[in-house]
Motif scaffolding. Structure first.
Motif, PDB file in Angstrom:
ATOM      1  N   TRP A   1       0.985  -1.270   0.071  1.00 30.92           N
ATOM      2  CA  TRP A   1       0.025   0.080   0.039  1.00 30.92           C
ATOM      3  C   TRP A   1       0.778   1.275   0.006  1.00 30.92           C
ATOM      4  CZ3 TRP A   1      -5.142   0.503  -0.639  1.00 30.92           C
ATOM      5  CH2 TRP A   1      -6.002  -0.516  -0.649  1.00 30.92           C
ATOM      6  N   TYR A   2       0.436   2.123  -0.778  1.00 31.47           N
ATOM      7  CA  TYR A   2       1.212   3.385  -0.848  1.00 31.47           C
ATOM      8  C   TYR A   2       0.226   4.504  -0.723  1.00 31.47           C
ATOM      9  CZ  TYR A   2       5.276   1.235  -3.081  1.00 31.47           C
ATOM     10  OH  TYR A   2       6.442   0.473  -3.222  1.00 31.47           O
ATOM     11  N   ARG A   3       0.826   5.757  -0.423  1.00 29.71           N
ATOM     12  CA  ARG A   3      -0.074   6.909  -0.094  1.00 29.71           C
ATOM     13  C   ARG A   3       0.390   7.913  -1.214  1.00 29.71           C
ATOM     14  NH1 ARG A   3      -1.943  10.856   4.519  1.00 29.71           N
ATOM     15  NH2 ARG A   3      -1.831  12.852   3.559  1.00 29.71           N
ATOM     16  N   GLN A   4      -0.341   8.636  -2.084  1.00 27.13           N
ATOM     17  CA  GLN A   4       0.273   9.775  -2.977  1.00 27.13           C
ATOM     18  C   GLN A   4      -0.524  11.016  -2.651  1.00 27.13           C
ATOM     19  OE1 GLN A   4       0.209   8.773  -7.158  1.00 27.13           O
ATOM     20  NE2 GLN A   4       1.789  10.154  -7.505  1.00 27.13           N
ATOM     21  N   ASP A   5       0.247  11.975  -2.427  1.00 25.06           N
ATOM     22  CA  ASP A   5      -0.590  13.271  -2.193  1.00 25.06           C
ATOM     23  C   ASP A   5      -0.408  13.868  -3.844  1.00 25.06           C
ATOM     24  OD1 ASP A   5       0.871  13.279   0.826  1.00 25.06           O
ATOM     25  OD2 ASP A   5      -1.089  13.491   0.519  1.00 25.06           O
ATOM     26  N   PRO A   6      -1.095  14.845  -3.913  1.00 23.70           N
ATOM     27  CA  PRO A   6      -1.139  15.655  -5.147  1.00 23.70           C
ATOM     28  C   PRO A   6       0.321  16.295  -5.522  1.00 23.70           C
ATOM     29  CG  PRO A   6      -3.176  16.083  -4.236  1.00 23.70           C
ATOM     30  CD  PRO A   6      -2.500  15.496  -3.080  1.00 23.70           C
ATOM     31  N   GLY A   7       0.853  15.942  -6.833  1.00 27.98           N
ATOM     32  CA  GLY A   7       2.088  16.547  -7.038  1.00 27.98           C
ATOM     33  C   GLY A   7       3.514  15.842  -6.592  1.00 27.98           C
ATOM     34  N   LYS A   8       3.174  14.697  -5.709  1.00 33.68           N
ATOM     35  CA  LYS A   8       4.142  14.061  -5.014  1.00 33.68           C
ATOM     36  C   LYS A   8       4.406  12.656  -5.734  1.00 33.68           C
ATOM     37  CE  LYS A   8       4.645  17.233  -1.297  1.00 33.68           C
ATOM     38  NZ  LYS A   8       4.813  17.129   0.375  1.00 33.68           N
ATOM     39  N   GLY A   9       5.531  12.013  -5.299  1.00 32.49           N
ATOM     40  CA  GLY A   9       5.617  10.563  -5.577  1.00 32.49           C
ATOM     41  C   GLY A   9       4.745   9.809  -4.373  1.00 32.49           C
ATOM     42  N   PRO A  10       4.626   8.515  -4.945  1.00 36.22           N
ATOM     43  CA  PRO A  10       3.925   7.533  -4.021  1.00 36.22           C
ATOM     44  C   PRO A  10       4.804   7.215  -2.829  1.00 36.22           C
ATOM     45  CG  PRO A  10       3.678   6.621  -6.149  1.00 36.22           C
ATOM     46  CD  PRO A  10       4.775   7.802  -6.155  1.00 36.22           C
TER      47      PRO A  10
ATOM     48  N   LYS B   1      -1.201  -5.090   9.117  1.00 31.59           N
ATOM     49  CA  LYS B   1      -0.216  -3.977   9.670  1.00 31.59           C
ATOM     50  C   LYS B   1      -0.906  -2.813   9.960  1.00 31.59           C
ATOM     51  CE  LYS B   1       3.677  -6.109   8.398  1.00 31.59           C
ATOM     52  NZ  LYS B   1       4.620  -5.966   7.092  1.00 31.59           N
ATOM     53  N   GLU B   2      -0.382  -2.146  11.022  1.00 29.50           N
ATOM     54  CA  GLU B   2      -1.193  -1.050  11.553  1.00 29.50           C
ATOM     55  C   GLU B   2      -0.050   0.175  11.508  1.00 29.50           C
ATOM     56  OE1 GLU B   2      -3.733  -2.892  14.738  1.00 29.50           O
ATOM     57  OE2 GLU B   2      -4.046  -0.836  14.712  1.00 29.50           O
ATOM     58  N   LYS B   3      -0.730   1.364  11.270  1.00 37.37           N
ATOM     59  CA  LYS B   3       0.271   2.652  11.158  1.00 37.37           C
ATOM     60  C   LYS B   3      -0.612   3.835  11.663  1.00 37.37           C
ATOM     61  CE  LYS B   3       3.467   5.546   8.840  1.00 37.37           C
ATOM     62  NZ  LYS B   3       4.254   5.886   7.428  1.00 37.37           N
ATOM     63  N   GLU B   4      -0.857   4.284  12.741  1.00 42.85           N
ATOM     64  CA  GLU B   4      -1.549   5.465  13.168  1.00 42.85           C
ATOM     65  C   GLU B   4      -3.098   4.874  12.877  1.00 42.85           C
ATOM     66  OE1 GLU B   4       1.655   9.153  12.446  1.00 42.85           O
ATOM     67  OE2 GLU B   4      -0.094   9.089  11.261  1.00 42.85           O
ATOM     68  N   ARG B   5      -3.727   5.808  12.119  1.00 42.41           N
ATOM     69  CA  ARG B   5      -5.169   5.483  12.031  1.00 42.41           C
ATOM     70  C   ARG B   5      -5.441   4.364  10.699  1.00 42.41           C
ATOM     71  NH1 ARG B   5      -4.457  10.602  12.692  1.00 42.41           N
ATOM     72  NH2 ARG B   5      -4.137  11.054  10.565  1.00 42.41           N
ATOM     73  N   LEU B   6      -4.341   3.966  10.144  1.00 38.26           N
ATOM     74  CA  LEU B   6      -4.443   2.936   9.006  1.00 38.26           C
ATOM     75  C   LEU B   6      -4.109   1.776   9.369  1.00 38.26           C
ATOM     76  CD1 LEU B   6      -2.469   5.087   6.474  1.00 38.26           C
ATOM     77  CD2 LEU B   6      -5.039   5.201   6.702  1.00 38.26           C
ATOM     78  N   LYS B   7      -5.043   0.635   9.105  1.00 37.06           N
ATOM     79  CA  LYS B   7      -4.768  -0.806   9.103  1.00 37.06           C
ATOM     80  C   LYS B   7      -4.943  -1.529   7.989  1.00 37.06           C
ATOM     81  CE  LYS B   7      -7.373  -4.077  11.507  1.00 37.06           C
ATOM     82  NZ  LYS B   7      -7.872  -4.494  12.714  1.00 37.06           N
ATOM     83  N   ALA B   8      -3.815  -2.414   7.536  1.00 37.68           N
ATOM     84  CA  ALA B   8      -4.135  -3.249   6.229  1.00 37.68           C
ATOM     85  C   ALA B   8      -4.199  -4.538   6.706  1.00 37.68           C
ATOM     86  CB  ALA B   8      -2.741  -2.958   5.296  1.00 37.68           C
ATOM     87  N   THR B   9      -4.946  -5.085   5.976  1.00 32.97           N
ATOM     88  CA  THR B   9      -5.397  -6.677   6.084  1.00 32.97           C
ATOM     89  C   THR B   9      -5.072  -7.266   4.702  1.00 32.97           C
ATOM     90  OG1 THR B   9      -7.655  -6.467   5.846  1.00 32.97           O
ATOM     91  CG2 THR B   9      -6.564  -6.316   8.202  1.00 32.97           C
ATOM     92  N   LEU B  10      -5.034  -8.640   4.735  1.00 32.39           N
ATOM     93  CA  LEU B  10      -4.648  -9.276   3.424  1.00 32.39           C
ATOM     94  C   LEU B  10      -5.379 -10.685   3.492  1.00 32.39           C
ATOM     95  CD1 LEU B  10      -3.295  -9.581   0.777  1.00 32.39           C
ATOM     96  CD2 LEU B  10      -1.331 -10.708   2.070  1.00 32.39           C
ATOM     97  N   THR B  11      -6.345 -10.977   2.574  1.00 35.15           N
ATOM     98  CA  THR B  11      -6.883 -12.364   2.104  1.00 35.15           C
ATOM     99  C   THR B  11      -6.014 -13.023   1.085  1.00 35.15           C
ATOM    100  OG1 THR B  11      -8.621 -11.856   0.911  1.00 35.15           O
ATOM    101  CG2 THR B  11      -8.965 -11.611   3.079  1.00 35.15           C
ATOM    102  N   LYS B  12      -6.479 -14.052   0.478  1.00 37.11           N
ATOM    103  CA  LYS B  12      -6.012 -14.671  -0.651  1.00 37.11           C
ATOM    104  C   LYS B  12      -6.373 -14.005  -1.845  1.00 37.11           C
ATOM    105  CE  LYS B  12      -4.803 -19.240   1.181  1.00 37.11           C
ATOM    106  NZ  LYS B  12      -5.292 -20.888   0.995  1.00 37.11           N
ATOM    107  N   LYS B  13      -7.437 -13.159  -1.955  1.00 38.75           N
ATOM    108  CA  LYS B  13      -7.861 -12.453  -3.251  1.00 38.75           C
ATOM    109  C   LYS B  13      -7.959 -11.028  -2.846  1.00 38.75           C
ATOM    110  CE  LYS B  13     -10.796 -16.327  -4.597  1.00 38.75           C
ATOM    111  NZ  LYS B  13     -12.197 -16.819  -5.037  1.00 38.75           N
ATOM    112  N   GLU B  14      -7.870 -10.419  -1.724  1.00 39.92           N
ATOM    113  CA  GLU B  14      -7.994  -8.903  -1.544  1.00 39.92           C
ATOM    114  C   GLU B  14      -7.277  -8.543  -0.448  1.00 39.92           C
ATOM    115  OE1 GLU B  14     -12.690  -9.480  -0.359  1.00 39.92           O
ATOM    116  OE2 GLU B  14     -12.393  -8.322  -1.617  1.00 39.92           O
ATOM    117  N   SER B  15      -7.196  -7.125  -0.346  1.00 34.65           N
ATOM    118  CA  SER B  15      -6.604  -6.606   0.898  1.00 34.65           C
ATOM    119  C   SER B  15      -7.520  -5.192   1.022  1.00 34.65           C
ATOM    120  CB  SER B  15      -5.407  -5.944   0.499  1.00 34.65           C
ATOM    121  OG  SER B  15      -4.717  -5.257   1.479  1.00 34.65           O
ATOM    122  N   PHE B  16      -7.610  -4.898   2.520  1.00 33.59           N
ATOM    123  CA  PHE B  16      -8.414  -3.849   2.858  1.00 33.59           C
ATOM    124  C   PHE B  16      -7.542  -2.983   3.784  1.00 33.59           C
ATOM    125  CE2 PHE B  16     -12.545  -5.193   1.786  1.00 33.59           C
ATOM    126  CZ  PHE B  16     -12.576  -6.615   1.675  1.00 33.59           C
TER     127      PHE B  16
END
Lengths: 113, 114
Positions: A35-44, A57-72
């Motif tokens: 997962w990447y974050r991209q702000d306008p005019g900047k790189g990912p 995985k967690e970072k501040e207000r973000l949590k990423a999860t993974l299954t065999k077909k998708e990620s949230f």
């Protein structure tokens, strides 16, 4: 061919309104999902790497999860500064440096104060 | 302290001209990339170099020629620019960590061909 589909294309939230961004993928063998974050005019900007189904995985207000077909990417109580485009990418099994990242089209998140 | 830096940030040029974009990384990574982001924000890989050796060339017109003088630098030269080349070009680098390569990106070069 590896494919990454992100939905929705755009999401508008009120500050404090939690939500999830979806990334569906098809890949011959998943080496890693990013997962990447991209702000306008900047790189990912790199956020997370997930390696296998069930991982979180967690970072501040973000949590990423993974299954065999998708990620949230779950965003809890978002703030206006979380407004950005969030990109999902996959790396398939390959031989070392031959492993490229395949990106989705991104989800543009707007958080209103 | 910028990890991946590319110059210039903006490039406006006429059709038919030749231009170059430079990229440098100070992360000690062994692989560098060029990605193209079109008007719909879709990021697609163009090239990758590993220790100065071309590894990936994704059906890019041969008007585009990458050059890597050393593993910290990867430049992109574009000949005979066309309107359709207008896009944002990102340089990135990565290091093999158990086979996984998270790419770290520069700030991009917005190329406009008029």
């Amino acid at each position: 061919e590896d494919q990454v589909t992100q939905s929705p294309e755009a999401l508008r939230l009120q500050e404090g309104e939690s939500s999830s961004l979806n990334c569906s993928y098809t890949v011959s063998g998943l080496r890693g999902l990013f997962w990447y974050r991209q702000d306008p005019g900047k790189g990912p900007e790199f956020l997370f790497t997930l390696y296998s189904a069930g991982e979180e995985k967690e970072k501040e207000r973000l949590k990423a999860t993974l299954t065999k077909k998708e990620s949230f990417l779950h965003i809890t109580a978002p703030k206006p500064e979380d407004s950005a485009t969030y990109l999902c990418a996959v790396q398939a099994f390959g031989t070392g440096a031959n492993s490229k990242l395949t990106f989705g089209k991104g989800i543009t998140l707007s958080v209103r104060p | 302290d910028t990890a991946v830096s590319q110059t210039p940030k903006y490039l406006v040029t006429q059709m038919g001209n030749d231009k170059s974009i430079k990229c440098e990384q100070n992360l000690g990574h062994d692989t560098m990339y060029w990605y193209k982001q079109d008007s719909k924000k879709f990021l697609k890989i163009m090239f990758s170099y590993n220790n100065k050796e071309l590894i990936i060339n994704e059906t890019v017109p041969n008007r585009f020629s990458p050059k890597s003088p050393d593993k910290a630098h990867l430049n992109l030269h574009i000949n005979s620019l066309e309107l359709g080349d207008s896009a944002v070009y990102f340089c990135a680098s990565s290091q093999d960590l158990g086979g996984v390569r998270a790419a770290f990106f520069g700030q991009g070069t917005r190329l406009t061909v008029v």
